[in-house]
Scaffold this motif. Structure first.
Motif, mmCIF file in Angstrom:
data_model
loop_
_atom_site.group_PDB
_atom_site.id
_atom_site.type_symbol
_atom_site.label_atom_id
_atom_site.label_comp_id
_atom_site.label_asym_id
_atom_site.label_seq_id
_atom_site.Cartn_x
_atom_site.Cartn_y
_atom_site.Cartn_z
ATOM 1 N N LEU A 1 0.825 -1.199 0.000
ATOM 2 C CA LEU A 1 0.000 0.000 0.000
ATOM 3 C C LEU A 1 0.857 1.245 0.000
ATOM 4 C CD1 LEU A 1 -2.879 1.129 0.136
ATOM 5 C CD2 LEU A 1 -2.686 1.083 2.627
ATOM 6 N N ALA A 2 1.889 1.262 0.821
ATOM 7 C CA ALA A 2 2.759 2.441 0.918
ATOM 8 C C ALA A 2 3.462 2.728 -0.395
ATOM 9 C CB ALA A 2 3.787 2.252 2.025
ATOM 10 N N LEU A 3 3.827 1.674 -1.111
ATOM 11 C CA LEU A 3 4.561 1.855 -2.360
ATOM 12 C C LEU A 3 3.670 2.326 -3.490
ATOM 13 C CD1 LEU A 3 6.850 -1.300 -2.375
ATOM 14 C CD2 LEU A 3 7.501 1.038 -1.829
ATOM 15 N N SER A 4 2.374 2.042 -3.409
ATOM 16 C CA SER A 4 1.522 2.231 -4.562
ATOM 17 C C SER A 4 0.496 3.344 -4.450
ATOM 18 C CB SER A 4 0.773 0.922 -4.871
ATOM 19 O OG SER A 4 1.683 -0.126 -5.072
ATOM 20 N N LEU A 5 0.099 3.726 -3.232
ATOM 21 C CA LEU A 5 -1.024 4.630 -3.088
ATOM 22 C C LEU A 5 -0.673 5.908 -2.375
ATOM 23 C CD1 LEU A 5 -3.799 2.072 -2.095
ATOM 24 C CD2 LEU A 5 -3.502 3.176 -4.277
ATOM 25 N N ALA B 1 0.822 8.134 6.535
ATOM 26 C CA ALA B 1 1.692 9.164 7.106
ATOM 27 C C ALA B 1 2.740 9.588 6.089
ATOM 28 C CB ALA B 1 2.353 8.639 8.371
ATOM 29 N N HIS B 2 3.073 8.690 5.158
ATOM 30 C CA HIS B 2 4.114 8.973 4.180
ATOM 31 C C HIS B 2 3.519 9.537 2.895
ATOM 32 C CE1 HIS B 2 5.645 5.552 6.700
ATOM 33 N NE2 HIS B 2 6.555 6.474 6.910
ATOM 34 N N SER C 1 8.138 9.107 1.178
ATOM 35 C CA SER C 1 8.986 9.616 2.250
ATOM 36 C C SER C 1 8.172 10.307 3.335
ATOM 37 C CB SER C 1 10.021 10.595 1.685
ATOM 38 O OG SER C 1 9.375 11.760 1.204
ATOM 39 N N ASN C 2 8.843 10.547 4.456
ATOM 40 C CA ASN C 2 8.243 11.317 5.531
ATOM 41 C C ASN C 2 8.305 12.808 5.234
ATOM 42 O OD1 ASN C 2 7.805 9.050 7.453
ATOM 43 N ND2 ASN C 2 10.024 8.932 7.371
ATOM 44 N N ASP C 3 9.388 13.242 4.582
ATOM 45 C CA ASP C 3 9.603 14.654 4.294
ATOM 46 C C ASP C 3 9.641 14.880 2.790
ATOM 47 O OD1 ASP C 3 10.114 15.351 7.095
ATOM 48 O OD2 ASP C 3 12.000 14.261 6.838
ATOM 49 N N LEU C 4 9.164 16.040 2.348
ATOM 50 C CA LEU C 4 9.202 16.426 0.944
ATOM 51 C C LEU C 4 10.447 17.281 0.678
ATOM 52 C CD1 LEU C 4 5.496 17.620 0.607
ATOM 53 C CD2 LEU C 4 6.435 15.516 -0.317
ATOM 54 N N PHE C 5 11.191 17.038 -0.317
ATOM 55 C CA PHE C 5 11.315 15.882 -1.186
ATOM 56 C C PHE C 5 12.644 15.243 -0.802
ATOM 57 C CE2 PHE C 5 8.473 18.723 -3.449
ATOM 58 C CZ PHE C 5 7.494 17.857 -3.886
ATOM 59 N N HIS D 1 12.414 6.874 3.320
ATOM 60 C CA HIS D 1 11.505 5.770 3.657
ATOM 61 C C HIS D 1 11.677 4.605 2.687
ATOM 62 C CE1 HIS D 1 8.265 3.710 5.531
ATOM 63 N NE2 HIS D 1 7.441 3.822 4.507
ATOM 64 N N VAL D 2 10.991 4.631 1.564
ATOM 65 C CA VAL D 2 11.106 3.544 0.581
ATOM 66 C C VAL D 2 11.011 4.117 -0.833
ATOM 67 C CG1 VAL D 2 10.167 1.725 2.071
ATOM 68 C CG2 VAL D 2 8.609 3.107 0.681
ATOM 69 N N PRO D 3 11.502 3.387 -1.829
ATOM 70 C CA PRO D 3 11.333 3.839 -3.218
ATOM 71 C C PRO D 3 9.888 3.679 -3.662
ATOM 72 C CG PRO D 3 12.348 1.672 -3.185
ATOM 73 C CD PRO D 3 12.269 2.119 -1.752
ATOM 74 N N LEU D 4 9.469 4.510 -4.590
ATOM 75 C CA LEU D 4 8.159 4.363 -5.205
ATOM 76 C C LEU D 4 8.238 3.318 -6.309
ATOM 77 C CD1 LEU D 4 5.203 5.569 -5.440
ATOM 78 C CD2 LEU D 4 6.131 6.978 -7.285
ATOM 79 N N LYS D 5 7.313 2.383 -6.310
ATOM 80 C CA LYS D 5 7.281 1.398 -7.384
ATOM 81 C C LYS D 5 6.864 2.067 -8.689
ATOM 82 C CE LYS D 5 5.727 -2.701 -6.806
ATOM 83 N NZ LYS D 5 4.832 -3.864 -6.529
#
Length: 270
Positions: free
Chosen positions: A12-16, A22-23, A48-52, A56-60
């Motif tokens: 979910l975090a990677l895709s949405l 929170a991210h 990520s938690n912060d922009l930009f 956190h993790v890479p976006l798929k």
């Protein structure tokens, strides 16, 4: 957390880009307005938690789509995924505006197996019928359509790549997305399945949140036409997000459809 739950949460975090997270998911191009012969841009993709900022993790980017100024699709080059971000290059062979986006449209399911253990699944509408047991107990099905986008213009801007598909939640620029300046007003329109998305909450956050104590977010709401106006307080990269839910699913077992949209926009100094 059980392994199955961890996997579901990570997917979910990677895709949405939904507000419940929170991210924040985003695409950030190295430049949004370019000139010259056959320029290139490099795009970072992360959650990520912060922009930009990558933390956190890479976006798929499995469903990455790049639309050229003439409406054709072009391929990303030199793609690589690391611990905290995905990165790829785009060669801008045409003059005009490019839409760069990750578009996800998938179905989720959960059910109990014969031993009472929860099973979770995610896939496409086409694979749902063959991969989810027809006699699954306590089956719960949902559908999600999301977009994470940015826009880049080489030379003179045009609007061919900006045309909406008519599926899900989409941003339709009234003011061109590469013609944004600090202190000036810009207008945009949101649509859901090609119709005005009225009374939709929109959140806009300037980048570099890591280096200030407050988000300083701008919150606006769309009118009856799905339109909203924002006056940019200063130059910089901005993250724009909107979300919605309805029951207009294309899978009969799914009772809810979640819609998400995120854009990265660059505002230039006057």
């Amino acid at each position: 957390m059980k392994p199955t739950l961890k996997l579901a949460a990570l997917a979910l975090a990677l895709s949405l880009p939904f507000a419940a997270q929170a991210h924040k998911a985003w695409l950030q191009p190295s430049q949004t307005v370019l000139a010259g012969n056959n320029p290139w841009v490099t795009v970072d993709a992360a959650v990520s938690n912060d922009l930009f900022y990558f933390n956190h993790v890479p976006l798929k980017t499995d469903n990455l789509a790049i639309t050229a100024p003439d409406g054709s699709t072009v391929a990303a080059q030199n793609a690589a995924t690391g611990k905290y971000r995905t990165v790829f290059d785009v060669e801008l062979k045409q003059t005009g505006t490019y839409r760069i986006g990750v578009v996800n449209n998938y179905v989720t399911g959960s059910w109990e197996d014969a031993n009472g253990q929860t099973k979770r699944w995610r896939g496409t509408e086409a694979t749902f019928a063959t991969e989810v047991p027809k006699d699954a107990k306590k089956l719960q099905v949902g559908q999600s359509v999301s977009r994470v986008e940015t826009f880049v213009t080489s030379g003179s801007p045009n609007e061919t790549a900006l045309k909406p598909s008519g599926v899900g939640l989409e941003l339709v620029p009234v003011t061109h997305p590469n013609d944004l300046f600090a202190g000036e007003e810009a207008k945009f329109r949101f649509q859901i399945d090609g119709k005005p998305a009225a009374n939709l909450d929109v959140e806009i956050v300037r980048g570099n949140t890591r280096y200030r104590n407050a988000q300083d977010e701008l919150k606006v709401k769309t009118d009856a036409k799905g339109e909203f106006v924002v006056t940019w307080p200063e130059a910089g990269m901005y993250w724009l997000e909107a979300n919605s839910e309805d029951n207009k699913t294309t899978v009969k077992q799914a009772k809810q459809r979640r819609l998400g949209y995120v854009a990265t926009l660059e505002v230039l100094p006057q």
